[in-house]
Write a protein that holds these residues in place. Sequence first.
Motif, mmCIF file in Angstrom:
data_model
loop_
_atom_site.group_PDB
_atom_site.id
_atom_site.type_symbol
_atom_site.label_atom_id
_atom_site.label_comp_id
_atom_site.label_asym_id
_atom_site.label_seq_id
_atom_site.Cartn_x
_atom_site.Cartn_y
_atom_site.Cartn_z
ATOM 1 N N LEU A 37 1.166 -1.255 0.196
ATOM 2 C CA LEU A 37 0.099 -0.085 -0.180
ATOM 3 C C LEU A 37 0.886 1.062 -0.077
ATOM 4 O O LEU A 37 2.043 1.178 1.022
ATOM 5 C CB LEU A 37 -0.875 -0.033 0.967
ATOM 6 N N HIS A 38 0.764 1.991 -0.929
ATOM 7 C CA HIS A 38 1.325 2.924 -1.257
ATOM 8 C C HIS A 38 1.065 4.404 0.179
ATOM 9 O O HIS A 38 0.244 3.897 0.134
ATOM 10 C CB HIS A 38 1.392 3.840 -3.154
ATOM 11 N N GLY A 39 1.971 5.366 -0.277
ATOM 12 C CA GLY A 39 1.237 6.608 0.794
ATOM 13 C C GLY A 39 1.293 7.737 0.173
ATOM 14 O O GLY A 39 0.702 7.683 -1.493
ATOM 15 N N PHE A 40 0.896 9.139 0.468
ATOM 16 C CA PHE A 40 0.949 10.638 -0.346
ATOM 17 C C PHE A 40 2.649 11.263 0.105
ATOM 18 O O PHE A 40 2.461 11.057 1.258
ATOM 19 C CB PHE A 40 -0.168 10.840 0.009
ATOM 20 N N PRO A 41 2.800 11.775 -0.757
ATOM 21 C CA PRO A 41 2.405 12.270 -2.091
ATOM 22 C C PRO A 41 3.013 11.057 -3.414
ATOM 23 O O PRO A 41 4.340 11.743 -4.074
ATOM 24 C CB PRO A 41 2.268 13.764 -2.689
ATOM 25 N N ARG A 175 0.024 19.710 -8.582
ATOM 26 C CA ARG A 175 0.564 18.616 -8.416
ATOM 27 C C ARG A 175 1.830 17.618 -8.268
ATOM 28 O O ARG A 175 2.143 17.003 -6.870
ATOM 29 C CB ARG A 175 -0.536 17.221 -8.893
ATOM 30 N N ARG A 176 2.404 17.943 -9.696
ATOM 31 C CA ARG A 176 3.818 17.782 -9.431
ATOM 32 C C ARG A 176 4.831 18.032 -8.337
ATOM 33 O O ARG A 176 5.304 17.399 -7.851
ATOM 34 C CB ARG A 176 4.282 17.700 -10.772
ATOM 35 N N ALA A 177 4.673 19.162 -8.740
ATOM 36 C CA ALA A 177 5.753 20.020 -7.765
ATOM 37 C C ALA A 177 5.834 20.496 -6.175
ATOM 38 O O ALA A 177 6.665 19.960 -5.942
ATOM 39 C CB ALA A 177 4.678 22.048 -8.110
ATOM 40 N N ILE A 178 4.177 19.440 -6.392
ATOM 41 C CA ILE A 178 4.181 19.780 -4.375
ATOM 42 C C ILE A 178 4.981 18.168 -3.970
ATOM 43 O O ILE A 178 5.468 18.540 -3.048
ATOM 44 C CB ILE A 178 2.150 19.696 -4.267
ATOM 45 N N TRP A 183 8.280 15.539 -1.241
ATOM 46 C CA TRP A 183 9.669 14.137 -1.644
ATOM 47 C C TRP A 183 11.327 14.575 -1.289
ATOM 48 O O TRP A 183 11.756 13.887 -0.207
ATOM 49 C CB TRP A 183 10.230 13.982 -2.980
ATOM 50 N N ARG A 184 11.221 16.091 -1.328
ATOM 51 C CA ARG A 184 12.895 16.456 -1.215
ATOM 52 C C ARG A 184 12.955 16.595 0.566
ATOM 53 O O ARG A 184 13.604 16.200 1.053
ATOM 54 C CB ARG A 184 13.685 17.206 -1.981
ATOM 55 N N ARG A 185 11.810 17.161 1.361
ATOM 56 C CA ARG A 185 11.744 17.769 2.902
ATOM 57 C C ARG A 185 11.938 15.878 3.801
ATOM 58 O O ARG A 185 12.697 15.029 4.880
ATOM 59 C CB ARG A 185 10.652 18.214 3.188
ATOM 60 N N ASN A 186 10.991 15.091 2.867
ATOM 61 C CA ASN A 186 10.927 13.679 3.544
ATOM 62 C C ASN A 186 11.535 12.371 3.132
ATOM 63 O O ASN A 186 11.977 11.903 4.561
ATOM 64 C CB ASN A 186 9.595 12.692 2.267
ATOM 65 N N ASP A 196 11.430 9.421 -11.539
ATOM 66 C CA ASP A 196 10.700 9.114 -10.690
ATOM 67 C C ASP A 196 9.546 10.291 -10.835
ATOM 68 O O ASP A 196 8.643 9.329 -10.619
ATOM 69 C CB ASP A 196 11.911 8.832 -9.746
ATOM 70 N N LEU A 197 9.688 11.070 -10.599
ATOM 71 C CA LEU A 197 9.038 12.096 -9.750
ATOM 72 C C LEU A 197 7.703 11.942 -11.021
ATOM 73 O O LEU A 197 6.380 12.206 -11.074
ATOM 74 C CB LEU A 197 9.409 13.853 -9.563
ATOM 75 N N ASN A 198 7.949 12.346 -12.485
ATOM 76 C CA ASN A 198 7.386 12.665 -13.548
ATOM 77 C C ASN A 198 5.904 10.783 -13.711
ATOM 78 O O ASN A 198 5.135 10.945 -13.512
ATOM 79 C CB ASN A 198 7.408 12.380 -14.963
ATOM 80 N N ARG A 199 6.900 9.843 -13.302
ATOM 81 C CA ARG A 199 5.875 8.537 -13.163
ATOM 82 C C ARG A 199 5.258 8.530 -12.247
ATOM 83 O O ARG A 199 3.778 8.106 -12.033
ATOM 84 C CB ARG A 199 6.617 7.275 -12.917
ATOM 85 N N ALA A 200 5.411 8.832 -10.858
ATOM 86 C CA ALA A 200 4.315 8.856 -9.795
ATOM 87 C C ALA A 200 3.378 9.789 -10.035
ATOM 88 O O ALA A 200 1.940 9.482 -9.893
ATOM 89 C CB ALA A 200 5.029 9.416 -8.593
ATOM 90 N N ALA A 201 3.982 11.059 -10.962
ATOM 91 C CA ALA A 201 2.888 12.256 -10.798
ATOM 92 C C ALA A 201 2.015 11.155 -11.795
ATOM 93 O O ALA A 201 0.698 12.155 -11.940
ATOM 94 C CB ALA A 201 3.564 13.079 -11.191
ATOM 95 N N GLU A 202 1.899 10.688 -12.724
ATOM 96 C CA GLU A 202 0.569 10.279 -13.562
ATOM 97 C C GLU A 202 -0.461 9.616 -12.747
ATOM 98 O O GLU A 202 -1.470 9.786 -13.232
ATOM 99 C CB GLU A 202 1.579 9.269 -14.186
#
Length: 310
Positions: A37-41, A175-178, A183-186, A196-202
Amino acid sequence: MTNTPGRLGTLRLTRSPVLDIAYFEAGEPNGVPVILLHGFPYDVHSYVDVVPALATSGYRVLVPHLRGHGPTRFRDPATPRSGQQAALGRDVIEFMDALGITSAVLGGYDWGGRAACVAAALWPHRVLGIVSVNGYLIQDVSSSVEPLPPEREAGFWYFYYFLTERGRKGLTANRRAIAEVIWRRNSPLWAFDDNDLNRAAEAFDNPDYVDVVLHSYRHRLGHADGAEEYVADENFLATIPPITVPAVTLDGLNDGNFPARDAHAASEHFTGPFEHRQVPLAGHNLPQERPADFVDAISTVTELAKGRLA
């Protein structure tokens, strides 16, 4: 819905009372079911390296897109687009019902770890064991007015942003930018790239993404009511019930928002067979950052659950 098998397996579709759930499946059809089970975002690709390893080990691996993500859709336009914890937990059980799965190992982080904890607390007879990053994630909504240390509050800036109409507009447009900022903070040591980011943002293009996300954060901070169908579940979760099934919890030593704990602190609310591990070089998206450690935790909790498998 199916497609050519890839690293996550074959994309399929099943129907629960509330959702048309898109999910990936890989591994042995008769193996021990493990639901990731994945998380946000984030999205299902957090498990892109976990799935092949578990499938090769003989598990039946299932990775659903959570409500509001990817191709998963609400069946009825009138259904509240709830993101509350009880909804996420019940989605897991209804997903299992749809596939005829009596019991499964659950693994998750962030929203997905919370869904696993909720399912294990409410329906322990359906859960063989859980792997949860950052431990016990059932929310005590009644304590939402209590402040956290300022450094943690700063990391949770988006909780408060999403309480506002400005936050709704911002999430809708960015959505992608947020996600990138979070991600960078986490995960300050995770060297993700644009792919990686573009794939998730879909997965964030789902028409219900914004409503589900906003409700999740507004509900947990006491700024939105829960959906009527989850009142009984939320009342039970408000008691902060113990998790009695076998559990392995993981803390990344480089998680930018959740400081790692020792085994004693992490064990609170877990009353069954339990192990806690600190994972070097891992941030918040631990399955994607340190997949081998996550795979090993699934194997360990399966061993702990052997009595329930007999």
